[in-house]
Design an enzyme around this catalytic site. Structure first.
Site, mmCIF file in Angstrom:
data_model
loop_
_atom_site.group_PDB
_atom_site.id
_atom_site.type_symbol
_atom_site.label_atom_id
_atom_site.label_comp_id
_atom_site.label_asym_id
_atom_site.label_seq_id
_atom_site.Cartn_x
_atom_site.Cartn_y
_atom_site.Cartn_z
ATOM 1 N N ARG A 1 0.826 -1.216 0.000
ATOM 2 C CA ARG A 1 0.000 0.000 0.000
ATOM 3 C C ARG A 1 0.853 1.257 0.000
ATOM 4 O O ARG A 1 0.484 2.264 -0.594
ATOM 5 C CB ARG A 1 -0.882 -0.023 1.262
ATOM 6 C CG ARG A 1 -2.101 0.867 1.223
ATOM 7 C CD ARG A 1 -2.828 0.905 2.570
ATOM 8 N NE ARG A 1 -2.878 -0.345 3.289
ATOM 9 C CZ ARG A 1 -3.834 -1.261 3.167
ATOM 10 N NH1 ARG A 1 -4.853 -1.053 2.354
ATOM 11 N NH2 ARG A 1 -3.793 -2.378 3.878
ATOM 12 N N TYR A 2 1.971 1.217 0.710
ATOM 13 C CA TYR A 2 2.886 2.363 0.786
ATOM 14 C C TYR A 2 4.194 1.964 0.110
ATOM 15 O O TYR A 2 4.588 0.796 0.165
ATOM 16 C CB TYR A 2 3.180 2.708 2.247
ATOM 17 C CG TYR A 2 1.972 2.943 3.108
ATOM 18 C CD1 TYR A 2 1.335 4.181 3.130
ATOM 19 C CD2 TYR A 2 1.459 1.927 3.914
ATOM 20 C CE1 TYR A 2 0.234 4.402 3.931
ATOM 21 C CE2 TYR A 2 0.346 2.132 4.717
ATOM 22 C CZ TYR A 2 -0.259 3.379 4.726
ATOM 23 O OH TYR A 2 -1.355 3.597 5.522
ATOM 24 N N ARG B 1 7.074 -0.197 2.288
ATOM 25 C CA ARG B 1 6.776 -1.342 3.143
ATOM 26 C C ARG B 1 5.657 -2.201 2.567
ATOM 27 O O ARG B 1 4.805 -1.703 1.827
ATOM 28 C CB ARG B 1 6.418 -0.890 4.557
ATOM 29 C CG ARG B 1 5.291 0.123 4.645
ATOM 30 C CD ARG B 1 5.466 0.935 5.932
ATOM 31 N NE ARG B 1 4.411 1.904 6.167
ATOM 32 C CZ ARG B 1 4.448 3.163 5.705
ATOM 33 N NH1 ARG B 1 5.440 3.569 4.942
ATOM 34 N NH2 ARG B 1 3.480 3.992 5.998
ATOM 35 N N CYS C 1 -5.454 -17.380 14.166
ATOM 36 C CA CYS C 1 -5.049 -16.569 15.314
ATOM 37 C C CYS C 1 -5.287 -17.388 16.578
ATOM 38 O O CYS C 1 -6.035 -18.368 16.559
ATOM 39 C CB CYS C 1 -5.898 -15.303 15.403
ATOM 40 S SG CYS C 1 -5.832 -14.284 13.925
ATOM 41 N N CYS D 1 -10.975 -11.924 17.488
ATOM 42 C CA CYS D 1 -11.516 -10.696 18.059
ATOM 43 C C CYS D 1 -12.812 -10.375 17.315
ATOM 44 O O CYS D 1 -12.864 -10.432 16.087
ATOM 45 C CB CYS D 1 -10.505 -9.566 17.892
ATOM 46 S SG CYS D 1 -8.845 -10.042 18.433
ATOM 47 N N CYS E 1 -12.608 -7.795 14.477
ATOM 48 C CA CYS E 1 -11.462 -7.927 13.564
ATOM 49 C C CYS E 1 -11.760 -7.368 12.169
ATOM 50 O O CYS E 1 -12.768 -7.700 11.560
ATOM 51 C CB CYS E 1 -11.078 -9.398 13.441
ATOM 52 S SG CYS E 1 -9.745 -9.663 12.261
ATOM 53 N N ARG F 1 -10.155 -8.110 9.576
ATOM 54 C CA ARG F 1 -9.967 -9.176 8.572
ATOM 55 C C ARG F 1 -10.828 -10.387 8.911
ATOM 56 O O ARG F 1 -10.491 -11.500 8.563
ATOM 57 C CB ARG F 1 -8.484 -9.574 8.489
ATOM 58 C CG ARG F 1 -7.586 -8.469 7.996
ATOM 59 C CD ARG F 1 -6.314 -8.990 7.327
ATOM 60 N NE ARG F 1 -5.526 -7.857 6.874
ATOM 61 C CZ ARG F 1 -4.416 -7.426 7.501
ATOM 62 N NH1 ARG F 1 -3.957 -8.056 8.568
ATOM 63 N NH2 ARG F 1 -3.758 -6.376 7.039
ATOM 64 N N ASP G 1 -12.668 -0.221 12.446
ATOM 65 C CA ASP G 1 -12.893 -0.329 11.000
ATOM 66 C C ASP G 1 -14.328 -0.755 10.706
ATOM 67 O O ASP G 1 -15.015 -1.317 11.556
ATOM 68 C CB ASP G 1 -11.914 -1.341 10.403
ATOM 69 C CG ASP G 1 -10.485 -0.832 10.461
ATOM 70 O OD1 ASP G 1 -10.255 0.306 10.028
ATOM 71 O OD2 ASP G 1 -9.610 -1.568 10.967
ATOM 72 N N ASP H 1 -8.076 4.030 9.255
ATOM 73 C CA ASP H 1 -7.743 3.427 7.971
ATOM 74 C C ASP H 1 -8.835 3.829 6.996
ATOM 75 O O ASP H 1 -10.005 3.457 7.171
ATOM 76 C CB ASP H 1 -7.670 1.902 8.103
ATOM 77 C CG ASP H 1 -6.233 1.424 8.227
ATOM 78 O OD1 ASP H 1 -5.491 1.561 7.235
ATOM 79 O OD2 ASP H 1 -5.869 0.931 9.301
ATOM 80 N N LYS I 1 -3.637 4.927 6.208
ATOM 81 C CA LYS I 1 -3.994 5.496 7.506
ATOM 82 C C LYS I 1 -3.896 7.015 7.492
ATOM 83 O O LYS I 1 -2.970 7.557 6.886
ATOM 84 C CB LYS I 1 -3.037 4.988 8.588
ATOM 85 C CG LYS I 1 -3.235 3.554 8.963
ATOM 86 C CD LYS I 1 -2.286 3.177 10.076
ATOM 87 C CE LYS I 1 -2.443 1.693 10.368
ATOM 88 N NZ LYS I 1 -2.153 0.854 9.190
#
Ligand code: SF4
Length: 365
Positions: free
Chosen positions: A96-97, A100, A109, A113, A116, A118, A279, A316, A323
Site C-alpha cells: 500500500r505504501y 513497506r 489466530c 476478536c 477484527c 480481517r 474499521d 484506515d 492510515k
C-alpha cells in the site's frame, strides 16, 4: 475474576462450550451458532480466565465472546474494510505504501476478536497458509522491489507459526539486502503467552535485519503477569516493542480505561504506537465509537499522561487509501480575513493547551 474458568486448558471454539462455561446465555445459542458459522470463535484459557461471567459488560468478554449483534450488518460495512485486496500484487502481499509491505503468512489466530477488520479472511476454513509456490512468489516480489525497506508479518497471527518455520521465514526475508526492518504484528503474547518460548524468541532474531514486535492489546487487564513476562522475554532479547490498540465501545472508550492501558504498556517497555478507530468490518457497529468520541478521548488522555503514553489515533481510510491521523487538532490557522479591510489580519497561530485554553503563537511582545 471467574473461578469457573481457572482450570481451562483448551481454547473454547464452540458456542455450546461458551454456554457451558457460563460465558454466553443459553437463550442466545441459536443466534450464536449463526454468528460462529460466519466468523471464527476462539477464546484461549488465558483470556477466558480474565472474564467475569457475572458482569454483562465485561470488557474482555466484549472482545472475544460472540454477540447476536454481529448478525446486524450496516450498509457502510465492507468485507475488506481497509482495502487489502486493491493493493495485493501477489498472494500474501499487500503493498500500500512505497517503502513497506504486509506479508500475510497464516490465516489463523490464537483468539478471534469480534471487531477484527480481517474477520472475513481469518479463521479455520477462511483460507490456508501460503503454499510453497505462493510463498516463493511473495519473496520474489519483495526481492524485486528495492524500495521495500520494511516487511510487516501479519495475518492471521504470525506467532501461530512454529518457531522453526518462523526462523526459516525470518532468515529468507533477511537475506534480501534492501529489507532492513521486519515487524511482527501479534496478539499472542497476551492471548496465549505460553507460545512465547525461548525458541520463539530466538526465532524472532535474525542477522541482517532489525526485528520489531507490535503487540495488539486493548485493555489493561490483558497485560497479566504471564503476558508481561512474555513481553519482557522479547524485549530482554533486544527486540523493541510497540503497541496497537483498537478503540472499542464498552471496552476502552473511556479515559480511565485508555489511561490504564497506555500506562501499563509503557510500564512493560512497550511504546503505544496506534489507537485505531474501529474499521467498518461487517457486524461490528455495536463496538464502534464515533470519531468525535475518539478525538475527545485523545484530548483527555493528553491532559493525563505523558507523551510516552500517547498513541496516534488513526483511521484506515476505506478503499485502501491508508492510515490518516485523526486526533484532535491543537493548532488553528493564523490568518483571519477582515472583510472591512479586505485583508488577512492575524499573523499568529492559535494553539490550544491540554486544558483547552487557547494561546497565541508567537505571544504578544
Ligand atoms: S488477532 Fe488480529 S487478525 Fe486475529 S482476529 Fe484478532 S484482530 Fe483479527
Amino acid at each position: 475474576m471467574s473461578k469457573m474458568n481457572f482450570n481451562l486448558t483448551t481454547t473454547l471454539r464452540e458456542p455450546t462450550e461458551l454456554v457451558a462455561r457460563g460465558l454466553a446465555a443459553v437463550a442466545d445459542l441459536p443466534d450464536l451458532e449463526k454468528v460462529a458459522a460466519r466468523y471464527a470463535v476462539a477464546v484461549t484459557p488465558d483470556m477466558a480466565a480474565l472474564i467475569d461471567p457475572d458482569d454483562p459488560d465485561d470488557p474482555i468478554a466484549r472482545q472475544f465472546i460472540p454477540s447476536v449483534q454481529e448478525l446486524v450488518r450496516e450498509p457502510s460495512e465492507d468485507p475488506d474494510p481497509i482495502g487489502d485486496h486493491a493493493h495485493s500484487p501477489v498472494a500474501g502481499i499487500v503493498h500500500r505504501y512505497p517503502d513497506r509491505v504486509l506479508f500475510k503468512l497464516v490465516h489463523v489466530c490464537a483468539v478471534y476478536c469480534r471487531f477484527c477488520f480481517r474477520r472475513e479472511m481469518v479463521g479455520p476454513g477462511k483460507g490456508t497458509a501460503l503454499s510453497q509456490g505462493a510463498y516463493d512468489n511473495a519473496l520474489a516480489y519483495i526481492r524485486a522491489h528495492s524500495e521495500i525497506w520494511e516487511v510487516i508479518l501479519t495475518g492471521g497471527d504470525p506467532l501461530m507459526l512454529s518457531p522453526r518455520r518462523l526462523a526459516e521465514i525470518m532468515a529468507d526475508i533477511a537475506t534480501i539486502d534492501h529489507v532492513r526492518i521486519i515487524r511482527i504484528h501479534t496478539r499472542v503474547p497476551v492471548a496465549d503467552p505460553a507460545r512465547i518460548s525461548a525458541e520463539m524468541i530466538a526465532a524472532l532474531k535474525v542477522g541482517g535485519a532489525t526485528t520489531w514486535v507490535a503487540l495488539h492489546a486493548n485493555h489493561a487487564r490483558e497485560l497479566t503477569d504471564r503476558a508481561r513476562a512474555a513481553c519482557a522475554g522479547i524485549i530482554d532479547a533486544g527486540i523493541p516493542m510497540v503497541s496497537q490498540s483498537v478503540l472499542l465501545r464498552g471496552v476502552n472508550d473511556n479515559a480511565a480505561a485508555l489511561e490504564a492501558l497506555m500506562r501499563a504498556l509503557v510500564e512493560c517497555r512497550i511504546k503505544p504506537y496506534y489507537l485505531h478507530h474501529g474499521d467498518l468490518a461487517p457486524g461490528t457497529s455495536h463496538l464502534r465509537t464515533t470519531l468525535e468520541q475518539g478525538q475527545e478521548l485523545m484530548r483527555v488522555l493528553r491532559g493525563r499522561v505523558s507523551g510516552l503514553c500517547q498513541p496516534d489515533y488513526v483511521l484506515d481510510i476505506p478503499g485502501g487509501h491508508g492510515k490518516a491521523p485523526v486526533g484532535p487538532n491543537y493548532l488553528a490557522p493564523r490568518n483571519s480575513f477582515s472583510r472591512e479591510r479586505g485583508q488577512f489580519e492575524e499573523t499568529r497561530y492559535r494553539v490550544a493547551d491540554y486544558c483547552g485554553d487557547v494561546h497565541l503563537y508567537p505571544p504578544q511582545p
